[in-house]
Design a protein around this motif. Structure first.
Motif, PDB file in Angstrom:
ATOM      1  N   UNK A 185      77.078  90.500  63.329  1.00 44.83           N
ATOM      2  CA  UNK A 185      76.232  90.902  62.159  1.00 44.83           C
ATOM      3  C   UNK A 185      75.117  90.214  61.402  1.00 44.83           C
ATOM      4  N   UNK A 186      74.036  90.557  61.332  1.00 43.43           N
ATOM      5  CA  UNK A 186      72.961  90.514  60.854  1.00 43.43           C
ATOM      6  C   UNK A 186      72.647  90.467  59.265  1.00 43.43           C
ATOM      7  N   UNK A 187      72.494  89.048  58.505  1.00 42.87           N
ATOM      8  CA  UNK A 187      71.916  88.859  57.180  1.00 42.87           C
ATOM      9  C   UNK A 187      71.291  88.381  57.063  1.00 42.87           C
ATOM     10  N   UNK A 188      70.707  89.254  55.820  1.00 40.84           N
ATOM     11  CA  UNK A 188      69.110  88.768  55.311  1.00 40.84           C
ATOM     12  C   UNK A 188      69.214  88.537  54.100  1.00 40.84           C
ATOM     13  N   UNK A 291      70.989  91.549  48.822  1.00 41.20           N
ATOM     14  CA  UNK A 291      71.717  90.761  50.493  1.00 41.20           C
ATOM     15  C   UNK A 291      72.328  92.671  51.571  1.00 41.20           C
ATOM     16  N   UNK A 292      71.958  92.135  52.946  1.00 47.68           N
ATOM     17  CA  UNK A 292      72.251  93.237  54.076  1.00 47.68           C
ATOM     18  C   UNK A 292      72.543  92.597  55.200  1.00 47.68           C
ATOM     19  N   UNK A 293      73.975  93.773  55.206  1.00 44.93           N
ATOM     20  CA  UNK A 293      74.058  93.078  57.026  1.00 44.93           C
ATOM     21  C   UNK A 293      73.284  94.606  57.349  1.00 44.93           C
ATOM     22  N   UNK A 294      73.271  94.435  58.700  1.00 49.93           N
ATOM     23  CA  UNK A 294      73.573  95.043  59.696  1.00 49.93           C
ATOM     24  C   UNK A 294      74.091  94.895  61.262  1.00 49.93           C
ATOM     25  N   UNK A 309      67.781  94.707  58.435  1.00 53.05           N
ATOM     26  CA  UNK A 309      68.159  93.688  57.201  1.00 53.05           C
ATOM     27  C   UNK A 309      67.098  93.075  56.361  1.00 53.05           C
ATOM     28  N   UNK A 310      66.109  92.486  56.924  1.00 43.93           N
ATOM     29  CA  UNK A 310      64.974  92.111  56.165  1.00 43.93           C
ATOM     30  C   UNK A 310      64.444  93.338  55.721  1.00 43.93           C
ATOM     31  N   UNK A 311      64.524  94.475  55.703  1.00 43.90           N
ATOM     32  CA  UNK A 311      63.008  95.490  55.212  1.00 43.90           C
ATOM     33  C   UNK A 311      64.068  96.199  54.494  1.00 43.90           C
ATOM     34  N   UNK A 312      65.395  96.384  53.989  1.00 37.47           N
ATOM     35  CA  UNK A 312      66.353  96.967  53.279  1.00 37.47           C
ATOM     36  C   UNK A 312      66.648  96.512  52.324  1.00 37.47           C
ATOM     37  N   UNK A 313      66.435  94.831  52.708  1.00 39.29           N
ATOM     38  CA  UNK A 313      66.507  93.569  51.007  1.00 39.29           C
ATOM     39  C   UNK A 313      65.325  93.535  50.680  1.00 39.29           C
TER      40      UNK A 313
END
Length: 435
Positions: A185-188, A291-294, A309-313
């Motif tokens: 999981x990648x978290x931003x 927070x976004x998790x991909x 994830x960074x773009x979603x945030x």
């Protein structure tokens, strides 16, 4: 052990523990160079609590001496935390010395005529206790600082940054000890709004411009920013560890749009996203965060999932979406994500708002109006203006750009232009694939 008279004096002084802690935090410690640069929550909460504990431990110890482990455990823990946060050791030891002086003043003022011998006994005990505390604090601080130095030399955070950016191959990262097994999981995450304290200091904890931590013992004028970042790094790592039930490596970086210190994390061996991840990370960070998790299908997809994830945030912040629950998903911003992709037409769409580039009130009104689903009254309330002012600003925007928000097609163009301009304002990103 001390005499009964000395114990009676200690019992009377204990009633003043709270007032002494407040006075030390607000008056005495301000004389310590660099103390005023520390974050307010550190001074008002942790340091004040440590002072109260120290005062009570000493005064109660005069009546019934505690075990050394119980008496000094909190001093050791706090010293280790201050080392992680980059608080200089000399500042820490000076604060303890000032605390001893403040306690001496309380004892002296509380002592009555005829209690000179009792006062001397307690002062003797205080000085002996101080030497023990200084030893514990110094040893714990230096142990923590040595561990941090070892972590810096290992380049672990730099390795994580390189994996997230796609500049380090997964097999190389595994060879260097980074776990990439199982689900990934990648978290931003990023704060909801910019904060002044993010702008000081040498750079963020975690990955700075050169991938290294800000140095310990930086000049006093810059300590506040460095301490804030280290506290946040410790807080978010602890929050991620509690949420996912495993050690999680997180890195902090300057917000690319000036919106404070943002962060990313790689979670190996987990596929489920905790329901209160946003709340837990917000508490660890010290402020509400988006927070976004991909998920990544495998290690080769880490860099792409991290960028997503960074773009979603970024989009969630731009759209003012609520930062809660398990975090934002791609489906939550699917249209905005698509519209904000650069391409042959991206610059031309972004340029649609060039005529109002020097009119921040028009851009703010557009952004808020789109965010609030075209509700003019809600827009006016958010901006603190009259609804008629909103109408006039939108009419002016239409006159200057040709975009009529009464038309669905023009509304979509305005939304795309806004997102593309914000993406452009974020500045260049390191992208090994040229994206």
């Amino acid at each position: 052990m001390v005499t009964e008279d000395a114990r009676a004096l200690a019992v009377r002084c204990e009633a003043r523990a709270n007032s002494l802690a407040r006075r030390l935090s607000r008056e005495f410690f301000e004389s310590v160079p660099g103390y005023d640069r520390l974050p307010a929550d550190l001074k008002d909460l942790e340091i004040a609590a440590t002072v109260r504990h120290g005062v009570r431990t000493f005064l109660r110890g005069a009546v019934a001496p505690p075990s050394a482990a119980d008496a000094y455990r909190i001093f050791a823990e706090r010293a280790g935390q201050r080392a992680e946060e980059g608080v200089p050791l000399d500042l820490l030891l000076r604060a303890y010395a000032v605390g001893v002086h403040g306690l001496w003043e309380v004892l002296r003022r509380e002592a009555r005529p005829g209690e000179e011998t009792a006062l001397a006994e307690l002062v003797d005990l205080l000085l002996r206790t101080q030497s023990e505390v200084v030893g514990v604090v110094t040893r714990s601080y230096l142990d923590a600082a040595a561990a941090l130095a070892q972590e810096d030399r290992s380049g672990h955070d730099r390795l994580v940054c390189d994996v997230l950016d796609g500049t380090c191959r997964p097999e190389e990262a595994r060879a260097r000890g980074l776990s990439l097994d199982g689900p990934l999981l990648l978290v931003a995450f990023a704060p909801r709004a910019p904060h002044d304290e993010d702008r000081g200091g040498h750079g963020p904890a975690g990955c700075g411009p050169d991938g290294a931590r800000a140095p310990h013992g930086s000049p006093h004028g810059r300590e506040g920013g460095a301490v804030v970042r280290r506290r946040r790094l410790r807080g978010v790592r602890a929050a991620l560890g509690r949420s996912f039930g495993t050690d999680v490596t997180a890195v902090l970086e300057p917000g690319r749009d000036g919106g404070g210190t943002a962060g990313r994390a790689l979670v190996a061996g987990r596929s489920e996203v905790p329901e209160d991840l946003a709340g837990s990370l917000s508490r660890g960070y010290g402020r509400p965060v988006h927070v976004a998790v991909v998920p990544a299908p495998d290690a080769s997809g880490i860099a792409e999932a991290s960028r997503t994830a960074v773009e979603i945030v970024r989009i969630a912040r731009a759209r003012g979406l609520a930062a809660e629950g398990p975090g934002h998903r791609l489906d939550d911003v699917l249209l905005e994500f698509h519209l904000s992709r650069p391409g042959p037409s991206g610059d031309r769409i972004a340029a649609l708002l060039d005529p109002v580039a020097r009119r921040p009130e028009l851009l703010a009104t557009l952004r808020t109006h789109l965010e609030l689903c075209m509700d003019r009254r809600a827009t006016a309330a958010r901006l603190g203006v009259h609804p008629n002012t909103v109408d006039k600003r939108l009419a002016r925007l239409t006159a200057l750009t040709g975009l009529d928000l009464a038309q669905p097609h023009d509304t979509a163009l305005a939304l795309a232009a806004q997102l593309l301009r914000e993406a452009r304002a974020d500045g260049p990103r390191r992208d090994p694939h040229g994206g």
